[in-house]
Design a protein around this motif. Structure first.
Motif, PDB file in Angstrom:
ATOM      1  N   GLN A 232       0.790  -1.230   0.000  1.00  0.00           N
ATOM      2  CA  GLN A 232       0.000   0.000   0.000  1.00  0.00           C
ATOM      3  C   GLN A 232       0.821   1.278   0.000  1.00  0.00           C
ATOM      4  OE1 GLN A 232      -2.623  -0.876   3.333  1.00  0.00           O
ATOM      5  NE2 GLN A 232      -2.790  -2.916   2.450  1.00  0.00           N
ATOM      6  N   GLN A 233       2.003   1.267   0.616  1.00  0.00           N
ATOM      7  CA  GLN A 233       2.797   2.491   0.688  1.00  0.00           C
ATOM      8  C   GLN A 233       3.849   2.572  -0.421  1.00  0.00           C
ATOM      9  OE1 GLN A 233       1.806   4.808   2.707  1.00  0.00           O
ATOM     10  NE2 GLN A 233       0.380   3.530   3.840  1.00  0.00           N
ATOM     11  N   LEU A 234       4.428   1.440  -0.793  1.00  0.00           N
ATOM     12  CA  LEU A 234       5.469   1.463  -1.825  1.00  0.00           C
ATOM     13  C   LEU A 234       4.867   1.229  -3.214  1.00  0.00           C
ATOM     14  CD1 LEU A 234       8.388  -0.472  -0.045  1.00  0.00           C
ATOM     15  CD2 LEU A 234       8.057   1.993  -0.230  1.00  0.00           C
ATOM     16  N   VAL A 235       4.375   0.021  -3.477  1.00  0.00           N
ATOM     17  CA  VAL A 235       3.932  -0.348  -4.823  1.00  0.00           C
ATOM     18  C   VAL A 235       2.689   0.438  -5.264  1.00  0.00           C
ATOM     19  CG1 VAL A 235       3.204  -2.255  -6.308  1.00  0.00           C
ATOM     20  CG2 VAL A 235       5.014  -2.615  -4.620  1.00  0.00           C
ATOM     21  N   ALA A 236       1.725   0.620  -4.366  1.00  0.00           N
ATOM     22  CA  ALA A 236       0.489   1.318  -4.740  1.00  0.00           C
ATOM     23  C   ALA A 236       0.732   2.789  -5.089  1.00  0.00           C
ATOM     24  CB  ALA A 236      -0.557   1.209  -3.623  1.00  0.00           C
ATOM     25  N   SER A 237       1.891   3.324  -4.721  1.00  0.00           N
ATOM     26  CA  SER A 237       2.219   4.717  -5.058  1.00  0.00           C
ATOM     27  C   SER A 237       2.347   4.905  -6.567  1.00  0.00           C
ATOM     28  CB  SER A 237       3.547   5.120  -4.398  1.00  0.00           C
ATOM     29  OG  SER A 237       4.637   4.453  -5.034  1.00  0.00           O
ATOM     30  N   GLY A 238       2.617   3.798  -7.290  1.00  0.00           N
ATOM     31  CA  GLY A 238       2.860   3.894  -8.723  1.00  0.00           C
ATOM     32  C   GLY A 238       4.289   4.288  -9.060  1.00  0.00           C
ATOM     33  N   HIS A 239       5.100   4.562  -8.041  1.00  0.00           N
ATOM     34  CA  HIS A 239       6.487   4.993  -8.258  1.00  0.00           C
ATOM     35  C   HIS A 239       7.494   3.921  -7.870  1.00  0.00           C
ATOM     36  CE1 HIS A 239       4.853   8.840  -9.182  1.00  0.00           C
ATOM     37  NE2 HIS A 239       4.427   9.051  -7.964  1.00  0.00           N
ATOM     38  N   VAL A 240       6.994   2.767  -7.403  1.00  0.00           N
ATOM     39  CA  VAL A 240       7.847   1.634  -7.029  1.00  0.00           C
ATOM     40  C   VAL A 240       7.268   0.413  -7.736  1.00  0.00           C
ATOM     41  CG1 VAL A 240       8.675   0.206  -5.113  1.00  0.00           C
ATOM     42  CG2 VAL A 240       8.394   2.673  -4.783  1.00  0.00           C
ATOM     43  N   SER A 241       8.068  -0.238  -8.582  1.00  0.00           N
ATOM     44  CA  SER A 241       7.534  -1.396  -9.320  1.00  0.00           C
ATOM     45  C   SER A 241       7.515  -2.653  -8.463  1.00  0.00           C
ATOM     46  CB  SER A 241       8.324  -1.624 -10.609  1.00  0.00           C
ATOM     47  OG  SER A 241       9.702  -1.768 -10.342  1.00  0.00           O
ATOM     48  N   LYS A 242       8.525  -2.824  -7.601  1.00  0.00           N
ATOM     49  CA  LYS A 242       8.575  -3.948  -6.667  1.00  0.00           C
ATOM     50  C   LYS A 242       9.207  -3.441  -5.379  1.00  0.00           C
ATOM     51  CE  LYS A 242       9.139  -7.794  -9.973  1.00  0.00           C
ATOM     52  NZ  LYS A 242       9.139  -7.055 -11.235  1.00  0.00           N
ATOM     53  N   GLY A 243       8.756  -4.003  -4.262  1.00  0.00           N
ATOM     54  CA  GLY A 243       9.296  -3.561  -2.985  1.00  0.00           C
ATOM     55  C   GLY A 243       9.519  -4.713  -2.039  1.00  0.00           C
ATOM     56  N   ALA A 244      10.363  -4.469  -1.048  1.00  0.00           N
ATOM     57  CA  ALA A 244      10.616  -5.468  -0.013  1.00  0.00           C
ATOM     58  C   ALA A 244      11.017  -4.760   1.267  1.00  0.00           C
ATOM     59  CB  ALA A 244      11.718  -6.428  -0.434  1.00  0.00           C
ATOM     60  N   ILE A 245      10.750  -5.439   2.381  1.00  0.00           N
ATOM     61  CA  ILE A 245      11.257  -5.012   3.682  1.00  0.00           C
ATOM     62  C   ILE A 245      11.995  -6.213   4.253  1.00  0.00           C
ATOM     63  CG2 ILE A 245      10.707  -4.176   5.995  1.00  0.00           C
ATOM     64  CD1 ILE A 245       8.134  -2.952   4.826  1.00  0.00           C
ATOM     65  N   ILE A 246      13.248  -5.980   4.615  1.00  0.00           N
ATOM     66  CA  ILE A 246      14.055  -7.048   5.213  1.00  0.00           C
ATOM     67  C   ILE A 246      14.582  -6.571   6.557  1.00  0.00           C
ATOM     68  CG2 ILE A 246      14.677  -8.090   2.994  1.00  0.00           C
ATOM     69  CD1 ILE A 246      17.413  -6.678   3.195  1.00  0.00           C
TER      70      ILE A 246
ATOM     71  N   ASN B 111      15.670   2.004  11.850  1.00  0.00           N
ATOM     72  CA  ASN B 111      16.260   1.488  13.088  1.00  0.00           C
ATOM     73  C   ASN B 111      16.279  -0.038  13.124  1.00  0.00           C
ATOM     74  OD1 ASN B 111      16.347   4.178  13.853  1.00  0.00           O
ATOM     75  ND2 ASN B 111      14.414   4.056  14.946  1.00  0.00           N
ATOM     76  N   GLN B 112      15.251  -0.664  12.536  1.00  0.00           N
ATOM     77  CA  GLN B 112      15.083  -2.111  12.670  1.00  0.00           C
ATOM     78  C   GLN B 112      15.023  -2.879  11.350  1.00  0.00           C
ATOM     79  OE1 GLN B 112      11.945  -3.281  15.352  1.00  0.00           O
ATOM     80  NE2 GLN B 112      12.186  -1.452  16.597  1.00  0.00           N
ATOM     81  N   CYS B 113      14.929  -2.160  10.236  1.00  0.00           N
ATOM     82  CA  CYS B 113      14.760  -2.869   8.969  1.00  0.00           C
ATOM     83  C   CYS B 113      15.362  -2.093   7.806  1.00  0.00           C
ATOM     84  CB  CYS B 113      13.283  -3.173   8.707  1.00  0.00           C
ATOM     85  SG  CYS B 113      12.226  -1.718   8.545  1.00  0.00           S
ATOM     86  N   VAL B 114      15.297  -2.718   6.632  1.00  0.00           N
ATOM     87  CA  VAL B 114      15.801  -2.114   5.402  1.00  0.00           C
ATOM     88  C   VAL B 114      14.681  -2.169   4.366  1.00  0.00           C
ATOM     89  CG1 VAL B 114      17.547  -2.228   3.578  1.00  0.00           C
ATOM     90  CG2 VAL B 114      18.156  -2.880   5.928  1.00  0.00           C
ATOM     91  N   LEU B 115      14.374  -1.037   3.762  1.00  0.00           N
ATOM     92  CA  LEU B 115      13.366  -0.938   2.705  1.00  0.00           C
ATOM     93  C   LEU B 115      14.078  -0.998   1.360  1.00  0.00           C
ATOM     94  CD1 LEU B 115      11.397   2.139   4.093  1.00  0.00           C
ATOM     95  CD2 LEU B 115      11.047  -0.274   4.636  1.00  0.00           C
ATOM     96  N   ILE B 116      13.522  -1.744   0.424  1.00  0.00           N
ATOM     97  CA  ILE B 116      14.078  -1.822  -0.930  1.00  0.00           C
ATOM     98  C   ILE B 116      12.961  -1.498  -1.898  1.00  0.00           C
ATOM     99  CG2 ILE B 116      15.256  -3.259  -2.643  1.00  0.00           C
ATOM    100  CD1 ILE B 116      15.941  -5.177  -0.230  1.00  0.00           C
ATOM    101  N   GLY B 117      13.158  -0.485  -2.708  1.00  0.00           N
ATOM    102  CA  GLY B 117      12.194  -0.139  -3.747  1.00  0.00           C
ATOM    103  C   GLY B 117      12.868  -0.226  -5.101  1.00  0.00           C
ATOM    104  N   LEU B 118      12.268  -0.977  -6.022  1.00  0.00           N
ATOM    105  CA  LEU B 118      12.791  -1.077  -7.384  1.00  0.00           C
ATOM    106  C   LEU B 118      11.908  -0.257  -8.315  1.00  0.00           C
ATOM    107  CD1 LEU B 118      13.480  -4.918  -7.745  1.00  0.00           C
ATOM    108  CD2 LEU B 118      14.993  -3.140  -6.855  1.00  0.00           C
ATOM    109  N   TYR B 119      12.503   0.250  -9.392  1.00  0.00           N
ATOM    110  CA  TYR B 119      11.729   0.930 -10.423  1.00  0.00           C
ATOM    111  C   TYR B 119      12.227   0.520 -11.796  1.00  0.00           C
ATOM    112  CZ  TYR B 119      15.701   4.171 -10.577  1.00  0.00           C
ATOM    113  OH  TYR B 119      16.949   4.713 -10.680  1.00  0.00           O
ATOM    114  N   GLY B 120      11.340   0.635 -12.763  1.00  0.00           N
ATOM    115  CA  GLY B 120      11.669   0.298 -14.142  1.00  0.00           C
ATOM    116  C   GLY B 120      11.660   1.533 -15.014  1.00  0.00           C
ATOM    117  N   GLU B 121      11.678   1.317 -16.329  1.00  0.00           N
ATOM    118  CA  GLU B 121      11.897   2.418 -17.264  1.00  0.00           C
ATOM    119  C   GLU B 121      10.777   3.455 -17.286  1.00  0.00           C
ATOM    120  OE1 GLU B 121      10.569   0.553 -21.497  1.00  0.00           O
ATOM    121  OE2 GLU B 121      12.398  -0.238 -20.608  1.00  0.00           O
TER     122      GLU B 121
END
Length: 133
Positions: free
Chosen positions: A16-30, A100-110
């Motif tokens: 809802q916060q990353l991918v649904a923005s339309g500005h992140v094609s794939k996301g992850a939290i690790i 503080n506790q995690c790492v966000l990864i946002g990917l984008y395409g062309e």
């Protein structure tokens, strides 16, 4: 704008916060140890890649010149500091943000501008840090 309470599931943040923005094609939290907390469908992040990304987020200067591997592809690091790591491979790229506790990864395409992806991922990172995550 992020309006949900911090009790939203980690998957909810990705969807809802990353991918649904339309500005992140794939996301992850690790986790800071590389453990997978939440991930977009089709984002095939290898456990060894996740561990290396988490290590890079903890020590950003370590990936300058070395690059970051995501889904089997090597991304060139454009910038790495305590706030974010920006990576690029052709028209694709990634924004990696440590909280503080995690790492966000946002990917984008062309079809997505790097700055828009970075803004979305960093905004979520700010929100999580403000809430002690």
């Amino acid at each position: 704008e992020i309006t949900e309470s911090i009790t939203m599931s980690w998957q909810g943040y990705v969807d809802q916060q990353l991918v649904a923005s339309g500005h992140v094609s794939k996301g992850a939290i690790i986790g800071l140890d590389g453990s997978q907390w939440a991930i977009s469908p089709g984002f095939n992040l290898d456990p060894s890649e996740a561990a290396a990304i988490a290590a890079a987020a903890r020590n950003p200067s370590s990936v300058l010149g070395a690059g970051v591997n995501i889904m089997g592809a090597k991304y060139m690091v454009l910038r790495a500091d305590d706030t974010a790591i920006y990576c690029r491979k052709g028209s694709d790229g990634a924004c990696i943000v440590k909280t503080n506790q995690c790492v966000l990864i946002g990917l984008y395409g062309e079809n997505i501008q790097a700055g828009q992806c970075n803004m979305v991922v960093e905004k979520l990172g700010d929100y999580l840090r403000e809430n002690n995550y």
